[in-house]
Design a protein around this motif. Structure first.
Motif, PDB file in Angstrom:
ATOM      1  N   ALA A   1       0.802  -1.230   0.000  1.00  0.00           N
ATOM      2  CA  ALA A   1       0.000   0.000   0.000  1.00  0.00           C
ATOM      3  C   ALA A   1       0.833   1.277   0.000  1.00  0.00           C
ATOM      4  O   ALA A   1       0.372   2.312  -0.466  1.00  0.00           O
ATOM      5  N   VAL A   2       2.071   1.223   0.515  1.00  0.00           N
ATOM      6  CA  VAL A   2       2.914   2.421   0.551  1.00  0.00           C
ATOM      7  C   VAL A   2       3.904   2.459  -0.605  1.00  0.00           C
ATOM      8  O   VAL A   2       4.755   3.337  -0.669  1.00  0.00           O
ATOM      9  N   GLY A   3       3.805   1.496  -1.514  1.00  0.00           N
ATOM     10  CA  GLY A   3       4.648   1.510  -2.697  1.00  0.00           C
ATOM     11  C   GLY A   3       5.951   0.749  -2.595  1.00  0.00           C
ATOM     12  O   GLY A   3       6.780   0.821  -3.497  1.00  0.00           O
ATOM     13  N   ASP A   4       6.173   0.017  -1.495  1.00  0.00           N
ATOM     14  CA  ASP A   4       7.376  -0.805  -1.377  1.00  0.00           C
ATOM     15  C   ASP A   4       7.144  -2.114  -2.118  1.00  0.00           C
ATOM     16  O   ASP A   4       6.135  -2.792  -1.918  1.00  0.00           O
ATOM     17  N   GLY A   5       8.085  -2.461  -2.983  1.00  0.00           N
ATOM     18  CA  GLY A   5       7.962  -3.674  -3.776  1.00  0.00           C
ATOM     19  C   GLY A   5       8.806  -4.804  -3.232  1.00  0.00           C
ATOM     20  O   GLY A   5       9.834  -4.590  -2.599  1.00  0.00           O
ATOM     21  N   THR A   6       8.358  -6.038  -3.498  1.00  0.00           N
ATOM     22  CA  THR A   6       9.072  -7.233  -3.079  1.00  0.00           C
ATOM     23  C   THR A   6       9.172  -8.187  -4.252  1.00  0.00           C
ATOM     24  O   THR A   6       8.189  -8.411  -4.962  1.00  0.00           O
ATOM     25  N   ALA A   7      10.364  -8.735  -4.456  1.00  0.00           N
ATOM     26  CA  ALA A   7      10.596  -9.782  -5.451  1.00  0.00           C
ATOM     27  C   ALA A   7      11.365 -10.886  -4.737  1.00  0.00           C
ATOM     28  O   ALA A   7      12.454 -10.655  -4.226  1.00  0.00           O
ATOM     29  N   LEU A   8      10.798 -12.078  -4.690  1.00  0.00           N
ATOM     30  CA  LEU A   8      11.410 -13.167  -3.936  1.00  0.00           C
ATOM     31  C   LEU A   8      12.049 -14.188  -4.878  1.00  0.00           C
ATOM     32  O   LEU A   8      11.385 -14.731  -5.758  1.00  0.00           O
ATOM     33  N   PHE A   9      13.326 -14.437  -4.662  1.00  0.00           N
ATOM     34  CA  PHE A   9      14.069 -15.458  -5.409  1.00  0.00           C
ATOM     35  C   PHE A   9      14.310 -16.640  -4.481  1.00  0.00           C
ATOM     36  O   PHE A   9      15.425 -16.913  -4.064  1.00  0.00           O
ATOM     37  N   THR A  10      13.230 -17.313  -4.116  1.00  0.00           N
ATOM     38  CA  THR A  10      13.297 -18.452  -3.196  1.00  0.00           C
ATOM     39  C   THR A  10      12.406 -19.569  -3.724  1.00  0.00           C
ATOM     40  O   THR A  10      11.586 -19.355  -4.613  1.00  0.00           O
ATOM     41  N   GLY A  11      12.555 -20.747  -3.157  1.00  0.00           N
ATOM     42  CA  GLY A  11      11.711 -21.874  -3.555  1.00  0.00           C
ATOM     43  C   GLY A  11      11.815 -22.158  -5.040  1.00  0.00           C
ATOM     44  O   GLY A  11      12.909 -22.285  -5.580  1.00  0.00           O
ATOM     45  N   THR A  12      10.681 -22.203  -5.712  1.00  0.00           N
ATOM     46  CA  THR A  12      10.678 -22.525  -7.144  1.00  0.00           C
ATOM     47  C   THR A  12      11.236 -21.396  -8.005  1.00  0.00           C
ATOM     48  O   THR A  12      11.520 -21.605  -9.179  1.00  0.00           O
ATOM     49  N   THR A  13      11.404 -20.211  -7.434  1.00  0.00           N
ATOM     50  CA  THR A  13      11.972 -19.093  -8.190  1.00  0.00           C
ATOM     51  C   THR A  13      13.396 -18.765  -7.740  1.00  0.00           C
ATOM     52  O   THR A  13      13.899 -17.673  -7.991  1.00  0.00           O
ATOM     53  N   ARG A  14      14.048 -19.724  -7.089  1.00  0.00           N
ATOM     54  CA  ARG A  14      15.433 -19.509  -6.647  1.00  0.00           C
ATOM     55  C   ARG A  14      16.362 -19.423  -7.863  1.00  0.00           C
ATOM     56  O   ARG A  14      16.008 -19.857  -8.962  1.00  0.00           O
TER      57      ARG A  14
END
Length: 104
Positions: free
Chosen positions: A33-46
């Motif tokens: 909601a405040v515009g902070d983005g997250t991109a996770l390179f874990t699990g199947t996207t490691r």
């Protein structure tokens, strides 16, 4: 570990990453909601290891590089960073055999 990127454009949909010995992986970016983005390179996207020559494909060229320094402390093919090119590094390469990474 975590990595922070400042000034990521609002609305960015995907982010890709590639390090030494890994295939490129692209993931969705989720904004809160405040515009902070997250991109996770874990699990199947490691990030998947074994790309020693940097062409974003794990194949015979990469195997030959690993074989040439097998059982040595060479950093050229030490995927795990444990200071030795060994069966663990080979198993990671083998698990990604003939896999192509995502486009940038």
């Amino acid at each position: 570990g975590s990595l922070w990127l400042d000034d990521v454009p609002v609305g960015m949909a995907r982010l890709s990453a590639k390090t030494a010995w890994t295939l490129r992986t692209r993931v969705d970016v989720c904004f809160d909601a405040v515009g902070d983005g997250t991109a996770l390179f874990t699990g199947t996207t490691r990030l998947r290891g074994g790309d020693f020559n940097g062409n974003n494909l794990v194949n015979l060229v990469d195997y030959n590089i690993l074989q040439s320094v097998f059982n040595t402390p060479s950093s050229v093919a030490d995927i795990t960073g444990d200071g030795q090119v060994n069966l663990i590094d080979y198993n990671i390469l083998s698990a990604n055999w003939l896999v192509t990474g995502d486009p940038p």
